[in-house]
Structures are given as C-alpha cells and as structure tokens.
Design a protein around this motif. Structure first.
Motif, PDB file in Angstrom:
ATOM      1  N   GLU A 169       0.839  -1.201   0.000  1.00 50.25           N
ATOM      2  CA  GLU A 169       0.000   0.000   0.000  1.00 50.25           C
ATOM      3  C   GLU A 169       0.872   1.248   0.000  1.00 50.25           C
ATOM      4  O   GLU A 169       0.590   2.215  -0.716  1.00 50.25           O
ATOM      5  CB  GLU A 169      -0.935  -0.001   1.208  1.00 50.25           C
ATOM      6  N   MET A 170       1.941   1.230   0.800  1.00 48.90           N
ATOM      7  CA  MET A 170       2.835   2.381   0.844  1.00 48.90           C
ATOM      8  C   MET A 170       3.525   2.582  -0.503  1.00 48.90           C
ATOM      9  O   MET A 170       3.686   3.713  -0.956  1.00 48.90           O
ATOM     10  CB  MET A 170       3.880   2.224   1.940  1.00 48.90           C
ATOM     11  N   ALA A 171       3.900   1.490  -1.159  1.00 45.79           N
ATOM     12  CA  ALA A 171       4.506   1.609  -2.488  1.00 45.79           C
ATOM     13  C   ALA A 171       3.547   2.326  -3.436  1.00 45.79           C
ATOM     14  O   ALA A 171       3.941   3.245  -4.164  1.00 45.79           O
ATOM     15  CB  ALA A 171       4.866   0.222  -3.029  1.00 45.79           C
ATOM     16  N   SER A 172       2.303   1.930  -3.410  1.00 45.13           N
ATOM     17  CA  SER A 172       1.298   2.535  -4.274  1.00 45.13           C
ATOM     18  C   SER A 172       1.110   4.019  -3.953  1.00 45.13           C
ATOM     19  O   SER A 172       1.024   4.857  -4.863  1.00 45.13           O
ATOM     20  CB  SER A 172      -0.026   1.784  -4.131  1.00 45.13           C
ATOM     21  N   ILE A 173       1.056   4.346  -2.696  1.00 41.83           N
ATOM     22  CA  ILE A 173       0.878   5.744  -2.281  1.00 41.83           C
ATOM     23  C   ILE A 173       2.043   6.608  -2.750  1.00 41.83           C
ATOM     24  O   ILE A 173       1.853   7.682  -3.321  1.00 41.83           O
ATOM     25  CB  ILE A 173       0.697   5.844  -0.752  1.00 41.83           C
ATOM     26  N   LEU A 174       3.272   6.145  -2.509  1.00 39.42           N
ATOM     27  CA  LEU A 174       4.444   6.938  -2.889  1.00 39.42           C
ATOM     28  C   LEU A 174       4.537   7.112  -4.401  1.00 39.42           C
ATOM     29  O   LEU A 174       4.867   8.193  -4.883  1.00 39.42           O
ATOM     30  CB  LEU A 174       5.725   6.293  -2.352  1.00 39.42           C
ATOM     31  N   VAL A 175       4.230   6.065  -5.147  1.00 37.38           N
ATOM     32  CA  VAL A 175       4.296   6.142  -6.603  1.00 37.38           C
ATOM     33  C   VAL A 175       3.273   7.130  -7.143  1.00 37.38           C
ATOM     34  O   VAL A 175       3.575   7.936  -8.026  1.00 37.38           O
ATOM     35  CB  VAL A 175       4.132   4.735  -7.224  1.00 37.38           C
ATOM     36  N   ARG A 176       2.059   7.091  -6.611  1.00 41.46           N
ATOM     37  CA  ARG A 176       1.032   8.044  -7.056  1.00 41.46           C
ATOM     38  C   ARG A 176       1.350   9.456  -6.597  1.00 41.46           C
ATOM     39  O   ARG A 176       1.228  10.419  -7.361  1.00 41.46           O
ATOM     40  CB  ARG A 176      -0.345   7.633  -6.523  1.00 41.46           C
ATOM     41  N   ALA A 177       1.743   9.598  -5.346  1.00 43.47           N
ATOM     42  CA  ALA A 177       1.970  10.925  -4.770  1.00 43.47           C
ATOM     43  C   ALA A 177       3.116  11.670  -5.447  1.00 43.47           C
ATOM     44  O   ALA A 177       3.055  12.884  -5.626  1.00 43.47           O
ATOM     45  CB  ALA A 177       2.239  10.809  -3.271  1.00 43.47           C
ATOM     46  N   TYR A 178       4.152  10.941  -5.832  1.00 46.10           N
ATOM     47  CA  TYR A 178       5.324  11.581  -6.415  1.00 46.10           C
ATOM     48  C   TYR A 178       5.512  11.255  -7.896  1.00 46.10           C
ATOM     49  O   TYR A 178       6.557  11.529  -8.461  1.00 46.10           O
ATOM     50  CB  TYR A 178       6.566  11.224  -5.603  1.00 46.10           C
ATOM     51  N   GLU A 179       4.468  10.664  -8.495  1.00 42.51           N
ATOM     52  CA  GLU A 179       4.441  10.366  -9.926  1.00 42.51           C
ATOM     53  C   GLU A 179       5.698   9.621 -10.372  1.00 42.51           C
ATOM     54  O   GLU A 179       6.353   9.983 -11.347  1.00 42.51           O
ATOM     55  CB  GLU A 179       4.232  11.641 -10.727  1.00 42.51           C
ATOM     56  N   LEU A 180       6.035   8.557  -9.654  1.00 39.83           N
ATOM     57  CA  LEU A 180       7.195   7.738  -9.980  1.00 39.83           C
ATOM     58  C   LEU A 180       6.797   6.694 -11.020  1.00 39.83           C
ATOM     59  O   LEU A 180       5.658   6.238 -11.047  1.00 39.83           O
ATOM     60  CB  LEU A 180       7.719   7.033  -8.724  1.00 39.83           C
ATOM     61  N   SER A 181       7.737   6.306 -11.837  1.00 41.72           N
ATOM     62  CA  SER A 181       7.477   5.261 -12.827  1.00 41.72           C
ATOM     63  C   SER A 181       8.773   4.518 -13.093  1.00 41.72           C
ATOM     64  O   SER A 181       9.834   4.907 -12.625  1.00 41.72           O
ATOM     65  CB  SER A 181       6.921   5.864 -14.115  1.00 41.72           C
ATOM     66  N   GLY A 182       8.662   3.456 -13.854  1.00 37.69           N
ATOM     67  CA  GLY A 182       9.832   2.681 -14.228  1.00 37.69           C
ATOM     68  C   GLY A 182       9.658   1.222 -13.889  1.00 37.69           C
ATOM     69  O   GLY A 182       8.784   0.837 -13.118  1.00 37.69           O
ATOM     70  N   LYS A 183      10.502   0.403 -14.493  1.00 41.18           N
ATOM     71  CA  LYS A 183      10.499  -1.029 -14.242  1.00 41.18           C
ATOM     72  C   LYS A 183      11.926  -1.435 -13.925  1.00 41.18           C
ATOM     73  O   LYS A 183      12.850  -1.069 -14.635  1.00 41.18           O
ATOM     74  CB  LYS A 183       9.975  -1.794 -15.461  1.00 41.18           C
ATOM     75  N   ALA A 184      12.091  -2.183 -12.881  1.00 38.42           N
ATOM     76  CA  ALA A 184      13.415  -2.622 -12.448  1.00 38.42           C
ATOM     77  C   ALA A 184      13.772  -3.966 -13.064  1.00 38.42           C
ATOM     78  O   ALA A 184      12.894  -4.719 -13.489  1.00 38.42           O
ATOM     79  CB  ALA A 184      13.442  -2.724 -10.923  1.00 38.42           C
ATOM     80  N   SER A 185      15.039  -4.261 -13.086  1.00 37.73           N
ATOM     81  CA  SER A 185      15.488  -5.570 -13.556  1.00 37.73           C
ATOM     82  C   SER A 185      15.436  -6.600 -12.430  1.00 37.73           C
ATOM     83  O   SER A 185      15.705  -7.769 -12.646  1.00 37.73           O
ATOM     84  CB  SER A 185      16.907  -5.476 -14.116  1.00 37.73           C
ATOM     85  N   VAL A 186      15.069  -6.152 -11.255  1.00 38.95           N
ATOM     86  CA  VAL A 186      14.970  -7.012 -10.076  1.00 38.95           C
ATOM     87  C   VAL A 186      13.524  -7.454  -9.899  1.00 38.95           C
ATOM     88  O   VAL A 186      12.602  -6.668 -10.075  1.00 38.95           O
ATOM     89  CB  VAL A 186      15.420  -6.243  -8.812  1.00 38.95           C
ATOM     90  N   SER A 187      13.331  -8.714  -9.556  1.00 38.50           N
ATOM     91  CA  SER A 187      11.995  -9.183  -9.196  1.00 38.50           C
ATOM     92  C   SER A 187      12.083  -9.835  -7.824  1.00 38.50           C
ATOM     93  O   SER A 187      13.154 -10.270  -7.397  1.00 38.50           O
ATOM     94  CB  SER A 187      11.457 -10.163 -10.239  1.00 38.50           C
ATOM     95  N   PHE A 188      10.974  -9.875  -7.143  1.00 39.00           N
ATOM     96  CA  PHE A 188      10.919 -10.425  -5.792  1.00 39.00           C
ATOM     97  C   PHE A 188      10.139 -11.731  -5.808  1.00 39.00           C
ATOM     98  O   PHE A 188       9.115 -11.836  -6.487  1.00 39.00           O
ATOM     99  CB  PHE A 188      10.262  -9.428  -4.836  1.00 39.00           C
ATOM    100  N   ILE A 189      10.593 -12.706  -5.044  1.00 38.72           N
ATOM    101  CA  ILE A 189       9.950 -14.020  -5.051  1.00 38.72           C
ATOM    102  C   ILE A 189       8.539 -13.987  -4.489  1.00 38.72           C
ATOM    103  O   ILE A 189       7.753 -14.887  -4.752  1.00 38.72           O
ATOM    104  CB  ILE A 189      10.813 -15.072  -4.321  1.00 38.72           C
ATOM    105  N   ASP A 190       8.202 -12.940  -3.745  1.00 40.34           N
ATOM    106  CA  ASP A 190       6.873 -12.853  -3.142  1.00 40.34           C
ATOM    107  C   ASP A 190       5.972 -11.793  -3.793  1.00 40.34           C
ATOM    108  O   ASP A 190       4.931 -11.448  -3.244  1.00 40.34           O
ATOM    109  CB  ASP A 190       6.984 -12.611  -1.639  1.00 40.34           C
ATOM    110  N   VAL A 191       6.359 -11.300  -4.962  1.00 39.44           N
ATOM    111  CA  VAL A 191       5.536 -10.329  -5.700  1.00 39.44           C
ATOM    112  C   VAL A 191       5.370 -10.841  -7.124  1.00 39.44           C
ATOM    113  O   VAL A 191       6.286 -10.759  -7.935  1.00 39.44           O
ATOM    114  CB  VAL A 191       6.165  -8.922  -5.718  1.00 39.44           C
ATOM    115  N   LYS A 192       4.196 -11.362  -7.414  1.00 40.94           N
ATOM    116  CA  LYS A 192       3.915 -11.886  -8.756  1.00 40.94           C
ATOM    117  C   LYS A 192       3.626 -10.734  -9.719  1.00 40.94           C
ATOM    118  O   LYS A 192       3.078  -9.706  -9.317  1.00 40.94           O
ATOM    119  CB  LYS A 192       2.729 -12.839  -8.709  1.00 40.94           C
TER     120      LYS A 192
END
Length: 103
Positions: A28-51
């Motif tokens: 939820e915090m990730a979503s809030i920060l991304v919307r609030a500060y208009e962040l974007s991008g895709k990382a080359s890193v993926s997490f085993i617990d985030v599909k």
C-alpha cells in the motif's frame, strides 16, 4: 529542491472508505508513494513474493527503479507486511532527497 506531493494521490479503500487507524502494508505504501510523487519505471529485479499479476507489482517495480528500495536480502519485498514508521520514514526521505537514494 525537494519533490512536491501530487494532490489527489491519497485514495481510500473500496467504497471510499478511509482507515486512518489501520496498519499500512508495504505494498500500500509503495502505491501511495508512486502516485503521490508520480514515480514510474520497471526494475530488472523481481521479488519471489511479488507476482507480476499482483496489483502492487508496478508500484513496487517503480520504487526499485527509482532507487527507493531494494527489498530484503532474502529476495523478498514482503508486500503484505505492515510497514513500520522507521521504514516509511526512510522510503519517504529517499523519494524527496536524491542524495539518500540507493546506489
């Protein structure tokens, strides 16, 4: 100059319910920060617990791409864990201060 927060970036839960006393999860915090500060991008890193099909995949990827977080050493992000005040403070500081971003 510090980044400015975008107006209208805070949304409630379904049905326009706002839960000010409820714990906040990391995703939820990730979503809030991304919307609030208009962040974007895709990382080359993926997490085993985030599909990639998860609603929080894109916001989490944006935080990583913007060097706000790198997740945990065990390859997890722990999206459904409650975020602590200390964790929130660090993430917010990295968003608003370029000098504090990860390398």
């Amino acid at each position: 100059m510090p980044r400015q927060i975008k107006l209208g970036s805070w949304e409630g839960y379904a049905g326009n319910i706002f839960k000010p006393d409820a714990p906040l999860t990391c995703e939820e915090m990730a979503s809030i920060l991304v919307r609030a500060y208009e962040l974007s991008g895709k990382a080359s890193v993926s997490f085993i617990d985030v599909k990639s099909s998860s609603w929080s995949y894109k916001p989490i990827q944006a935080l990583v791409a913007n060097k706000i977080t790198a997740g945990y050493l065990d390859g997890t992000f722990r999206p459904q864990s409650n975020i602590t005040r200390a964790e929130f403070s660090v993430l917010l500081a990295r968003v608003i201060n370029e000098n504090l971003k990860l390398h």
